[in-house]
Design a protein around this motif. Structure first.
Motif, PDB file in Angstrom:
ATOM      1  N   ASP A 121     -27.108  22.249   6.028  1.00 21.52           N
ATOM      2  CA  ASP A 121     -27.011  21.186   4.924  1.00 21.52           C
ATOM      3  C   ASP A 121     -26.738  22.631   4.470  1.00 21.52           C
ATOM      4  N   LEU A 127     -34.105  18.223   4.802  1.00 16.28           N
ATOM      5  CA  LEU A 127     -32.587  19.430   4.903  1.00 16.28           C
ATOM      6  C   LEU A 127     -33.106  20.034   5.972  1.00 16.28           C
ATOM      7  N   ALA A 184     -31.943  16.062  -2.308  1.00 12.47           N
ATOM      8  CA  ALA A 184     -31.528  15.343  -0.480  1.00 12.47           C
ATOM      9  C   ALA A 184     -31.100  14.324  -0.612  1.00 12.47           C
ATOM     10  N   VAL A 236     -37.327  22.648   1.503  1.00 12.43           N
ATOM     11  CA  VAL A 236     -36.121  21.498   2.551  1.00 12.43           C
ATOM     12  C   VAL A 236     -36.974  21.319   3.853  1.00 12.43           C
TER      13      VAL A 236
END
Length: 197
Positions: free
Chosen positions: A89, A85, A190, A80
């Motif tokens: 999030d 991210l 994403a 991530v």
């Protein structure tokens, strides 16, 4: 795993846990309370737009009861982070809210525990659901034959939620050739999230 990239210190972090609702801490409906593991409601940002679903919590503490980052969370955090991210999030939760430590009736237990997930979905209403691994996919899609390899790479509408799937982080650790695929699936998640903002 061989050739594994080292996770930067700034993202190898213990994400904050969301407190289990008071009335469910001692939940015994599925029987996993007898396994000796504690209930984990979820971690990350409770109000996050992206909800991640895993099969069950990994180890949280080592043998000396010190908190540590298990392999599942480390691989997830690495991916991530690489696609842009952050913990703000994301909210991570589980089909089973306790880590099983011995054999159990898998189908019956998952069915019972999905009630907790449905409660979370109702209150949190995430913009995007990300199911990691076949157990999470089969439980959320309510299809015992659903497989990540056949469903990955696209956005599905499941239970009124935009949903995507990827391999379980432990599968990625065991088979390093899956890392680019895992990253590709997180890039899809994403991109979908950033473009829907």
């Amino acid at each position: 795993m061989r050739g594994e990239k080292v996770l930067p210190d700034f993202c190898a972090a213990l994400w904050p846990e969301e407190q289990t609702p008071e009335n469910l801490i001692n939940c015994s409906e599925c029987g996993l309370n007898k396994h000796g593991s504690r209930m984990i409601w979820g971690e990350g940002n409770p109000d996050a737009p992206i909800m991640i679903l895993l099969d069950n919590p990994g180890a949280r503490e080592d043998r000396e009861n010190k908190p540590f980052i298990c392999g599942t969370r480390q691989t997830l955090q690495q991916a991530v982070h690489q696609v842009g991210l952050s913990v703000d999030d994301l909210f991570v939760t589980y089909v089973l809210k306790r880590k099983p430590t011995r054999s159990y009736d898998k189908d019956k237990t998952r069915q019972i525990c999905m009630n907790h997930l449905n409660q979370q979905l109702k209150s949190k209403q995430p913009q995007l659901m990300v199911c990691l691994g076949n157990i999470a996919v089969q439980s959320f899609f309510q299809n015992s034959e659903a497989e990540v390899k056949l469903l990955r790479g696209k956005i599905h509408m499941i239970n009124g939620l935009q949903t995507t799937v990827a391999y379980h982080p432990l599968a990625v650790r065991r088979r390093p050739n899956l890392w680019p695929v895992f990253l590709e699936d997180w890039k899809l998640a994403a991109d979908h999230y950033f473009h829907s903002e």
